[in-house]
Design a protein around this motif. Structure first.
Motif, PDB file in Angstrom:
ATOM      1  N   GLU A 100      47.851  51.261  36.099  1.00 16.42           N
ATOM      2  CA  GLU A 100      47.530  49.882  36.477  1.00 16.42           C
ATOM      3  C   GLU A 100      48.463  49.302  37.531  1.00 16.42           C
ATOM      4  OE1 GLU A 100      50.077  49.469  32.743  1.00 16.42           O
ATOM      5  OE2 GLU A 100      48.417  50.715  33.335  1.00 16.42           O
ATOM      6  N   LYS A 101      49.644  49.907  37.724  1.00 14.00           N
ATOM      7  CA  LYS A 101      50.580  49.376  38.715  1.00 14.00           C
ATOM      8  C   LYS A 101      50.848  50.378  39.836  1.00 14.00           C
ATOM      9  CE  LYS A 101      52.761  46.333  35.424  1.00 14.00           C
ATOM     10  NZ  LYS A 101      53.947  45.987  34.665  1.00 14.00           N
ATOM     11  N   SER A 102      49.985  51.376  39.989  1.00 12.27           N
ATOM     12  CA  SER A 102      50.174  52.371  41.036  1.00 12.27           C
ATOM     13  C   SER A 102      49.584  51.869  42.355  1.00 12.27           C
ATOM     14  CB  SER A 102      49.512  53.687  40.639  1.00 12.27           C
ATOM     15  OG  SER A 102      48.111  53.543  40.650  1.00 12.27           O
ATOM     16  N   LEU A 103      49.859  52.609  43.405  1.00 11.74           N
ATOM     17  CA  LEU A 103      49.345  52.249  44.726  1.00 11.74           C
ATOM     18  C   LEU A 103      47.815  52.309  44.754  1.00 11.74           C
ATOM     19  CD1 LEU A 103      49.883  51.533  47.664  1.00 11.74           C
ATOM     20  CD2 LEU A 103      50.027  53.990  48.143  1.00 11.74           C
ATOM     21  N   ALA A 104      47.242  53.315  44.102  1.00  9.25           N
ATOM     22  CA  ALA A 104      45.778  53.436  44.065  1.00  9.25           C
ATOM     23  C   ALA A 104      45.145  52.228  43.370  1.00  9.25           C
ATOM     24  CB  ALA A 104      45.378  54.722  43.355  1.00  9.25           C
ATOM     25  N   ALA A 105      45.785  51.744  42.328  1.00  7.34           N
ATOM     26  CA  ALA A 105      45.262  50.581  41.620  1.00  7.34           C
ATOM     27  C   ALA A 105      45.335  49.336  42.502  1.00  7.34           C
ATOM     28  CB  ALA A 105      46.029  50.362  40.328  1.00  7.34           C
ATOM     29  N   VAL A 106      46.425  49.164  43.200  1.00  5.36           N
ATOM     30  CA  VAL A 106      46.577  48.008  44.088  1.00  5.36           C
ATOM     31  C   VAL A 106      45.512  48.039  45.177  1.00  5.36           C
ATOM     32  CG1 VAL A 106      48.109  46.903  45.763  1.00  5.36           C
ATOM     33  CG2 VAL A 106      49.022  47.715  43.584  1.00  5.36           C
ATOM     34  N   VAL A 107      45.257  49.223  45.723  1.00  5.46           N
ATOM     35  CA  VAL A 107      44.217  49.359  46.745  1.00  5.46           C
ATOM     36  C   VAL A 107      42.846  49.017  46.141  1.00  5.46           C
ATOM     37  CG1 VAL A 107      43.004  51.017  48.224  1.00  5.46           C
ATOM     38  CG2 VAL A 107      45.497  51.011  48.137  1.00  5.46           C
ATOM     39  N   GLY A 108      42.605  49.446  44.903  1.00  3.23           N
ATOM     40  CA  GLY A 108      41.349  49.112  44.229  1.00  3.23           C
ATOM     41  C   GLY A 108      41.190  47.621  44.013  1.00  3.23           C
ATOM     42  N   TYR A 109      42.278  46.973  43.574  1.00  2.00           N
ATOM     43  CA  TYR A 109      42.228  45.519  43.390  1.00  2.00           C
ATOM     44  C   TYR A 109      41.937  44.814  44.710  1.00  2.00           C
ATOM     45  CZ  TYR A 109      44.644  46.385  38.920  1.00  2.00           C
ATOM     46  OH  TYR A 109      45.002  46.820  37.678  1.00  2.00           O
ATOM     47  N   LEU A 110      42.629  45.239  45.765  1.00  2.00           N
ATOM     48  CA  LEU A 110      42.421  44.612  47.078  1.00  2.00           C
ATOM     49  C   LEU A 110      41.005  44.852  47.593  1.00  2.00           C
ATOM     50  CD1 LEU A 110      45.847  45.330  48.802  1.00  2.00           C
ATOM     51  CD2 LEU A 110      45.023  43.160  47.871  1.00  2.00           C
ATOM     52  N   ALA A 111      40.456  46.026  47.334  1.00  2.00           N
ATOM     53  CA  ALA A 111      39.085  46.321  47.758  1.00  2.00           C
ATOM     54  C   ALA A 111      38.089  45.430  47.019  1.00  2.00           C
ATOM     55  CB  ALA A 111      38.766  47.787  47.521  1.00  2.00           C
ATOM     56  N   ALA A 112      38.313  45.219  45.734  1.00  2.00           N
ATOM     57  CA  ALA A 112      37.423  44.341  44.973  1.00  2.00           C
ATOM     58  C   ALA A 112      37.518  42.905  45.475  1.00  2.00           C
ATOM     59  CB  ALA A 112      37.763  44.404  43.485  1.00  2.00           C
ATOM     60  N   ILE A 113      38.727  42.452  45.742  1.00  2.00           N
ATOM     61  CA  ILE A 113      38.902  41.094  46.272  1.00  2.00           C
ATOM     62  C   ILE A 113      38.235  40.967  47.633  1.00  2.00           C
ATOM     63  CG2 ILE A 113      40.636  39.467  47.130  1.00  2.00           C
ATOM     64  CD1 ILE A 113      42.473  40.519  44.847  1.00  2.00           C
ATOM     65  N   ALA A 114      38.402  41.986  48.485  1.00  2.00           N
ATOM     66  CA  ALA A 114      37.763  41.962  49.804  1.00  2.00           C
ATOM     67  C   ALA A 114      36.240  41.948  49.676  1.00  2.00           C
ATOM     68  CB  ALA A 114      38.215  43.164  50.623  1.00  2.00           C
ATOM     69  N   PHE A 115      35.721  42.676  48.701  1.00  2.00           N
ATOM     70  CA  PHE A 115      34.278  42.708  48.479  1.00  2.00           C
ATOM     71  C   PHE A 115      33.744  41.322  48.134  1.00  2.00           C
ATOM     72  CE2 PHE A 115      30.761  43.075  45.417  1.00  2.00           C
ATOM     73  CZ  PHE A 115      29.815  43.663  46.231  1.00  2.00           C
ATOM     74  N   TYR A 116      34.407  40.648  47.197  1.00  2.00           N
ATOM     75  CA  TYR A 116      33.932  39.319  46.791  1.00  2.00           C
ATOM     76  C   TYR A 116      34.171  38.275  47.881  1.00  2.00           C
ATOM     77  CZ  TYR A 116      32.579  40.921  42.230  1.00  2.00           C
ATOM     78  OH  TYR A 116      31.937  41.565  41.208  1.00  2.00           O
ATOM     79  N   LEU A 117      35.238  38.414  48.645  1.00  2.00           N
ATOM     80  CA  LEU A 117      35.434  37.507  49.781  1.00  2.00           C
ATOM     81  C   LEU A 117      34.354  37.715  50.831  1.00  2.00           C
ATOM     82  CD1 LEU A 117      39.309  37.533  50.239  1.00  2.00           C
ATOM     83  CD2 LEU A 117      37.880  35.656  49.418  1.00  2.00           C
ATOM     84  N   ASN A 118      33.954  38.974  51.033  1.00  2.00           N
ATOM     85  CA  ASN A 118      32.867  39.247  51.965  1.00  2.00           C
ATOM     86  C   ASN A 118      31.554  38.637  51.482  1.00  2.00           C
ATOM     87  OD1 ASN A 118      31.498  40.437  54.199  1.00  2.00           O
ATOM     88  ND2 ASN A 118      30.795  42.048  52.828  1.00  2.00           N
ATOM     89  N   LEU A 119      31.307  38.696  50.184  1.00  2.00           N
ATOM     90  CA  LEU A 119      30.094  38.065  49.668  1.00  2.00           C
ATOM     91  C   LEU A 119      30.121  36.559  49.885  1.00  2.00           C
ATOM     92  CD1 LEU A 119      29.468  39.911  46.283  1.00  2.00           C
ATOM     93  CD2 LEU A 119      28.196  40.134  48.398  1.00  2.00           C
TER      94      LEU A 119
END
Length: 76
Positions: free
Chosen positions: A49-68
């Motif tokens: 939950e605190k790895s780099l891959a997780a942070v990238v996943g969180y940012l991708a989800a946030i970017a997705f909803y901001l795009n919507l």
């Protein structure tokens, strides 16, 4: 125990109905929050939950909803 689960289920269904009927930004925000919580729980199962891959996943989800919401990328 059964009463507690029954009451909490009824309350959650009522909240879900209000959010779905309201729609718009409220629905988008709630879905974004639910997505992030779900991702956190999934990452926690795999103990990342605190790895780099997780942070990238969180940012991708946030970017997705901001795009919507803002519509940065649209179909040509």
């Amino acid at each position: 125990m059964f009463k507690t689960r029954l009451i909490s289920g009824i309350v959650l269904v009522a909240i879900a109905l209000v959010v779905i009927i309201t729609g718009g930004n409220v629905l988008l925000s709630v879905m974004g929050i639910i997505s992030l919580i779900g991702m956190f729980e999934l990452y926690r199962v795999f103990q990342m939950e605190k790895s780099l891959a997780a942070v990238v996943g969180y940012l991708a989800a946030i970017a997705f909803y901001l795009n919507l919401y803002f519509g940065f990328f649209t179909d040509p």
